[in-house]
Write a protein that holds these residues in place. Sequence first.
Motif, PDB file in Angstrom:
ATOM      1  N   VAL A   8       0.861  -1.177   0.000  1.00  0.00           N
ATOM      2  CA  VAL A   8       0.000   0.000   0.000  1.00  0.00           C
ATOM      3  C   VAL A   8       0.901   1.232   0.000  1.00  0.00           C
ATOM      4  N   VAL A   9       0.513   2.240  -0.757  1.00  0.00           N
ATOM      5  CA  VAL A   9       1.280   3.482  -0.782  1.00  0.00           C
ATOM      6  C   VAL A   9       0.339   4.656  -0.526  1.00  0.00           C
ATOM      7  N   SER A  10       0.954   5.740  -0.167  1.00  0.00           N
ATOM      8  CA  SER A  10       0.233   6.999  -0.015  1.00  0.00           C
ATOM      9  C   SER A  10       1.187   8.126  -0.359  1.00  0.00           C
ATOM     10  N   ARG A  11       0.612   9.262  -0.681  1.00  0.00           N
ATOM     11  CA  ARG A  11       1.477  10.413  -0.960  1.00  0.00           C
ATOM     12  C   ARG A  11       0.705  11.690  -0.618  1.00  0.00           C
ATOM     13  N   SER A  12       0.749  12.022   0.648  1.00  0.00           N
ATOM     14  CA  SER A  12       0.057  13.224   1.105  1.00  0.00           C
ATOM     15  C   SER A  12       0.888  14.477   0.865  1.00  0.00           C
ATOM     16  N   LYS A  13       2.198  14.323   0.819  1.00  0.00           N
ATOM     17  CA  LYS A  13       3.097  15.441   0.529  1.00  0.00           C
ATOM     18  C   LYS A  13       3.991  15.080  -0.645  1.00  0.00           C
ATOM     19  N   THR A  14       4.340  16.066  -1.433  1.00  0.00           N
ATOM     20  CA  THR A  14       5.152  15.821  -2.620  1.00  0.00           C
ATOM     21  C   THR A  14       6.457  15.117  -2.294  1.00  0.00           C
ATOM     22  N   GLU A  15       7.069  15.447  -1.179  1.00  0.00           N
ATOM     23  CA  GLU A  15       8.409  14.959  -0.891  1.00  0.00           C
ATOM     24  C   GLU A  15       8.452  13.566  -0.275  1.00  0.00           C
ATOM     25  N   ASN A  16       7.325  13.040   0.165  1.00  0.00           N
ATOM     26  CA  ASN A  16       7.335  11.747   0.845  1.00  0.00           C
ATOM     27  C   ASN A  16       6.469  10.723   0.121  1.00  0.00           C
ATOM     28  N   PHE A  17       6.964   9.488   0.107  1.00  0.00           N
ATOM     29  CA  PHE A  17       6.225   8.424  -0.581  1.00  0.00           C
ATOM     30  C   PHE A  17       6.440   7.120   0.183  1.00  0.00           C
ATOM     31  N   PRO A  18       5.731   6.913   1.275  1.00  0.00           N
ATOM     32  CA  PRO A  18       5.930   5.693   2.068  1.00  0.00           C
ATOM     33  C   PRO A  18       5.302   4.461   1.418  1.00  0.00           C
ATOM     34  N   LEU A  19       5.955   3.340   1.639  1.00  0.00           N
ATOM     35  CA  LEU A  19       5.474   2.043   1.145  1.00  0.00           C
ATOM     36  C   LEU A  19       5.189   1.164   2.349  1.00  0.00           C
ATOM     37  N   THR A  20       3.983   0.637   2.442  1.00  0.00           N
ATOM     38  CA  THR A  20       3.588  -0.192   3.581  1.00  0.00           C
ATOM     39  C   THR A  20       3.285  -1.613   3.148  1.00  0.00           C
ATOM     40  N   LEU A  21       3.881  -2.541   3.865  1.00  0.00           N
ATOM     41  CA  LEU A  21       3.532  -3.949   3.733  1.00  0.00           C
ATOM     42  C   LEU A  21       2.570  -4.223   4.878  1.00  0.00           C
ATOM     43  N   GLU A  22       1.322  -4.399   4.581  1.00  0.00           N
ATOM     44  CA  GLU A  22       0.303  -4.479   5.632  1.00  0.00           C
ATOM     45  C   GLU A  22       0.433  -5.751   6.472  1.00  0.00           C
ATOM     46  N   SER A  23       0.801  -6.835   5.846  1.00  0.00           N
ATOM     47  CA  SER A  23       1.020  -8.105   6.541  1.00  0.00           C
ATOM     48  C   SER A  23       2.162  -8.815   5.823  1.00  0.00           C
ATOM     49  N   ALA A  24       3.360  -8.611   6.315  1.00  0.00           N
ATOM     50  CA  ALA A  24       4.547  -9.060   5.586  1.00  0.00           C
ATOM     51  C   ALA A  24       4.567 -10.577   5.394  1.00  0.00           C
ATOM     52  N   THR A  25       5.047 -10.979   4.241  1.00  0.00           N
ATOM     53  CA  THR A  25       5.228 -12.394   3.922  1.00  0.00           C
ATOM     54  C   THR A  25       6.686 -12.633   3.537  1.00  0.00           C
ATOM     55  N   ARG A  26       7.117 -13.874   3.627  1.00  0.00           N
ATOM     56  CA  ARG A  26       8.514 -14.196   3.308  1.00  0.00           C
ATOM     57  C   ARG A  26       8.859 -13.823   1.864  1.00  0.00           C
ATOM     58  N   SER A  27       7.884 -13.920   0.992  1.00  0.00           N
ATOM     59  CA  SER A  27       8.137 -13.593  -0.419  1.00  0.00           C
ATOM     60  C   SER A  27       8.407 -12.105  -0.634  1.00  0.00           C
ATOM     61  N   GLN A  28       8.165 -11.305   0.396  1.00  0.00           N
ATOM     62  CA  GLN A  28       8.448  -9.876   0.289  1.00  0.00           C
ATOM     63  C   GLN A  28       9.846  -9.531   0.782  1.00  0.00           C
ATOM     64  N   THR A  29      10.618 -10.529   1.145  1.00  0.00           N
ATOM     65  CA  THR A  29      12.032 -10.317   1.425  1.00  0.00           C
ATOM     66  C   THR A  29      12.694  -9.854   0.134  1.00  0.00           C
TER      67      THR A  29
END
Lengths: 113, 115
Positions: A65-86
């Motif tokens: 999941v991503v969000s971008r409330s400000k131009t300078e920031n772009f956080p990436l969230t793994l809501e429920s991490a899995t091993r395949s996301q290593t």
Amino acid sequence: DAGITQSPRYKITETGRQVTLMCHQTWSHSYMFWYRQDLGHGLRLIYYSAAADITDKGEVPDGYVVSRSKTENFPLTLESATRSQTSVYFCASSENRLQETQYFGPGTRLLVL
Amino acid sequence: LAKTTQPISMDSYEGQEVNITCSHNNIATNDYITWYQQFPSQGPRFIIQGYKTKVTNEVASLFIPADRKSSTLSLPRVSLSDTAVYYCLVAPPAGYGGSQGNLIFGKGTKLSVKP
């Protein structure tokens, strides 16, 4: 310092936990991107953003999941991490258009146990 | 989608010219071709970009034939410091909402330069 930064640089987490990777750029670039890099797959686009509050899926968006409330920031969230996301995650930005030069951050190495 | 294909690896010696070719059979009319270089534990960095024919800058040349279904990155007189992974990227012009996954990097070519 000006540029594009990512935090944390290294992260170990457990399956099922939520993890947020941060990306910050000081150029006021319109476009920002998140990639993952895995052996044998090269760089694959997860999400990108054309401007604040505008995001779009890339090649491999599932589980992120991503969000971008400000131009300078772009956080990436793994809501429920899995091993395949290593993976190693890279953030990038470009000034005005998709095809313009992308400037990459140093990457975040994520290990999901 | 413009899928790209590159050789997995290449070997060269210092002082030689190296040519790395990327195939992109489904390239769209407005797509640009960009090459990036990546060293271990670093993010990729821009080398060169082109649309057609030939582009040259201080570090490389990019050759694109008329049909644009491939492109060749040329590195003149490589040195040990050119040992890296090289990626080609085919990207559309500004597009929001209609270019899902259209930013497709190749899997990269690992160039090893030997003394």
